[in-house]
Design an enzyme around this catalytic site. Sequence first.
Site, PDB file in Angstrom:
ATOM      1  CD  GLU A 191       0.889   2.449   5.104  1.00  0.00           C
ATOM      2  OE1 GLU A 191       2.048   2.229   4.786  1.00  0.00           O
ATOM      3  OE2 GLU A 191       0.459   3.586   5.370  1.00  0.00           O
ATOM      4  CG  HIS A 219      -0.622   7.513   3.887  1.00  0.00           C
ATOM      5  ND1 HIS A 219      -0.848   8.206   5.054  1.00  0.00           N
ATOM      6  CD2 HIS A 219       0.315   6.583   4.180  1.00  0.00           C
ATOM      7  CE1 HIS A 219      -0.063   7.721   6.006  1.00  0.00           C
ATOM      8  NE2 HIS A 219       0.651   6.730   5.500  1.00  0.00           N
TER       9      HIS A 219
END
Length: 257
Positions: A173, A102
Amino acid sequence: MEVLNLERKPIVGISMKIYKNTSEELQVYTNTLVDKYPKDLNVDVFILPSMGTLHPVSKILLDTQVGWGSQNMAPFKNGAYTGELSVESLVELGAKYVEIGHFERRTIFKETDEMIADKVSLALENNLIPIICIGEFSRHDLASVQGELESQIGSALSQADSGQLNQVVFAYEPAWAIGQREAADYTYVHKVHKLIRTILKDKYGDQDTSGTRLIYGGSVSMDNAEAIMDSPDVDGVFVGRFGHDINNFIEIVRLAQ
Ligand code: PGA
């Protein structure tokens, strides 16, 4: 070149980051999710609870249709790595997924491409589904975004067995869309997902990656999820803050159907 869309089951997940950290909060959330889970749903659903609540969540989700996993794990299986979470514990608890790379882990916790590649291969070796986060760090033209994505994908999969790539989920993302009021514009998301599919096909071949699922994350909400998922290249969404209200998350799951 048009990329073949072989059957890919939609997939929707939520990460709690460290927003909800007590067993009670997560028990209420997870029990409600199980109770209200739409019947005959043809969507894979997963939750990534705050690390300290993995155990109570795993107990609730045992033998249910809802999958769960962790937001990170150590790049090593076992040994002198103080403060890390081992894949061995995830397997014992019955995890199905593990989020890897992430943006917050890459930047705040300084995870390198090499660590991410190690984690991806470790996850696959242990039959966990890695949810590999990729995305440009700042807004660029599409050609630079393509370069950044090619490099992130190439390094994340550098140690993975090509026969296992269909198990991988990529979460696109873009860093600039995380933690915002609005997600990236859906037309932009569709364009980038198409690009990612082409990158995968060109680099690894259709057979190895036609089942690789691509989901979008970054300020997904009930208001934008439907438009974002309205493309054959978007297999689902990865929800954050706007799914903290369980009813909103369930609504997004229904939209994926
Ligand atoms: P957000 O988080 O929806 O709260 O922006 C998404 C993510 O970081 O995966």
